[in-house]
Design a protein around this motif. Structure first.
Motif, PDB file in Angstrom:
ATOM      1  N   MET A   1      -2.979   0.126  -1.662  1.00 17.75           N
ATOM      2  CA  MET A   1      -1.621  -0.369  -1.733  1.00 17.75           C
ATOM      3  C   MET A   1      -0.886   0.025  -0.447  1.00 17.75           C
ATOM      4  O   MET A   1      -0.967   1.172  -0.008  1.00 17.75           O
ATOM      5  N   ARG A   2      -0.216  -0.943   0.130  1.00 18.02           N
ATOM      6  CA  ARG A   2       0.568  -0.677   1.337  1.00 18.02           C
ATOM      7  C   ARG A   2       1.789   0.156   0.961  1.00 18.02           C
ATOM      8  O   ARG A   2       2.431  -0.073  -0.066  1.00 18.02           O
ATOM      9  N   LEU A   3       2.101   1.114   1.805  1.00 14.01           N
ATOM     10  CA  LEU A   3       3.209   2.028   1.556  1.00 14.01           C
ATOM     11  C   LEU A   3       4.283   1.868   2.623  1.00 14.01           C
ATOM     12  O   LEU A   3       3.999   1.394   3.730  1.00 14.01           O
ATOM     13  N   TRP A  28      -1.240   3.159   4.165  1.00 11.08           N
ATOM     14  CA  TRP A  28      -1.876   2.680   2.941  1.00 11.08           C
ATOM     15  C   TRP A  28      -2.238   3.831   2.023  1.00 11.08           C
ATOM     16  O   TRP A  28      -2.759   4.856   2.475  1.00 11.08           O
ATOM     17  N   PRO A  31      -7.465   4.179  -2.663  1.00 13.33           N
ATOM     18  CA  PRO A  31      -7.868   4.270  -4.073  1.00 13.33           C
ATOM     19  C   PRO A  31      -8.918   5.357  -4.263  1.00 13.33           C
ATOM     20  O   PRO A  31     -10.070   5.100  -4.592  1.00 13.33           O
ATOM     21  N   ASP A 141      -0.395  12.584  -5.623  1.00 11.95           N
ATOM     22  CA  ASP A 141      -0.075  11.233  -6.089  1.00 11.95           C
ATOM     23  C   ASP A 141       1.003  11.278  -7.161  1.00 11.95           C
ATOM     24  O   ASP A 141       1.527  12.344  -7.492  1.00 11.95           O
ATOM     25  N   GLN A 149      -4.614   8.928   1.987  1.00 10.57           N
ATOM     26  CA  GLN A 149      -3.625   8.046   2.595  1.00 10.57           C
ATOM     27  C   GLN A 149      -4.090   7.770   4.020  1.00 10.57           C
ATOM     28  O   GLN A 149      -4.565   8.671   4.704  1.00 10.57           O
ATOM     29  N   TYR A 173      -3.379  -7.853   7.244  1.00  9.38           N
ATOM     30  CA  TYR A 173      -2.751  -7.774   5.923  1.00  9.38           C
ATOM     31  C   TYR A 173      -3.392  -8.674   4.884  1.00  9.38           C
ATOM     32  O   TYR A 173      -3.468  -8.318   3.713  1.00  9.38           O
ATOM     33  N   PRO A 178      -7.014  -5.515   2.485  1.00 11.84           N
ATOM     34  CA  PRO A 178      -7.409  -5.652   1.073  1.00 11.84           C
ATOM     35  C   PRO A 178      -8.912  -5.426   0.862  1.00 11.84           C
ATOM     36  O   PRO A 178      -9.317  -4.734  -0.079  1.00 11.84           O
ATOM     37  N   MET A 181      -9.659  -1.669   1.330  1.00 14.20           N
ATOM     38  CA  MET A 181      -9.224  -0.848   0.188  1.00 14.20           C
ATOM     39  C   MET A 181     -10.212  -0.975  -0.974  1.00 14.20           C
ATOM     40  O   MET A 181     -10.550   0.015  -1.620  1.00 14.20           O
ATOM     41  N   ARG A 182     -10.676  -2.193  -1.250  1.00 15.07           N
ATOM     42  CA  ARG A 182     -11.660  -2.374  -2.327  1.00 15.07           C
ATOM     43  C   ARG A 182     -12.956  -1.628  -2.009  1.00 15.07           C
ATOM     44  O   ARG A 182     -13.542  -0.983  -2.871  1.00 15.07           O
TER      45      ARG A 182
END
Length: 195
Positions: A1-3, A28, A31, A141, A149, A173, A178, A181-182
């Motif tokens: 998730m982008r922060l 980011w 996960p 978290d 992060q 982006y 994405p 991150m997965r």
């Protein structure tokens, strides 16, 4: 998730004193849920070339295209990298970080470790487009645990570097982050200790 960028800028990271002239591009949440002392595990995952998780096709394609273009246009020649076009950020490290662990080297991408503490690890890369830093940290978290992060800091190489960074922004982006991150999440779950 982008922060929001404040998720990085409001923490007392050592990278702030080392790279104040770099632009914070992205932050980011990774996960990677875990306990308080799992940064070394996350860093090992980042530097390992042996993963059972294959990157998604779009991710592999975009990186293959980038490296092919870089090779054809000379962006990644040694004379455009760390120690040639740009001075390593190791030259800016305070004595305590120079004396501490540097962190492992990354096997699969052209980053060089700068330093590692209990809560952060930084690695740099340089080419004709920019001087960049990947900053991996371990933070509390929202659920009482911890997670990784990732922040990306850059210093573009002139107008060309600025145009390049702007040109790849939508790809980063929409496709790269994405997929990344997965992939990070799948690798983290596969490496989780048995309970």
């Amino acid at each position: 998730m982008r922060l929001p960028k404040t998720a990085h800028t409001e923490r007392p990271w050592r990278i702030h004193e080392i790279a104040p002239d770099f632009t914070l591009e992205d932050v980011w949440a990774l996960p990677t849920p875990g306990g308080p002392d799992e940064l070394p595990r996350l860093v090992r995952q980042f530097v390992s070339e042996h993963s059972d998780v294959e990157p998604p096709v779009v991710y592999r394609f975009l990186f293959a295209l980038r490296w092919k273009l870089g090779g054809l246009l000379g962006w990644d020649k040694p004379e455009n990298g760390i120690g040639a076009r740009v001075t390593s950020l190791r030259e800016r490290l305070p004595d305590d970080l120079l004396a501490g662990p540097r962190g492992p080297e990354i096997a699969t991408v052209p980053f060089t470790s700068l330093y590692q503490t209990d809560t952060e690890w930084a690695a740099e890369m340089g080419n004709q487009t920019c001087h960049g830093v990947m900053h991996i940290s371990w933070v509390p978290d929202e659920n009482g645990g911890y997670r990784g992060q990732m922040a990306v800091l850059v210093k573009p190489n002139g107008v060309f570097g600025q145009v390049y960074m702007l040109g790849i922004k939508s790809c980063r982006y929409l496709a790269v982050y994405p997929a990344l991150m997965r992939m990070i999440g799948r690798e983290w779950r596969q490496g989780a200790p048995a309970t």
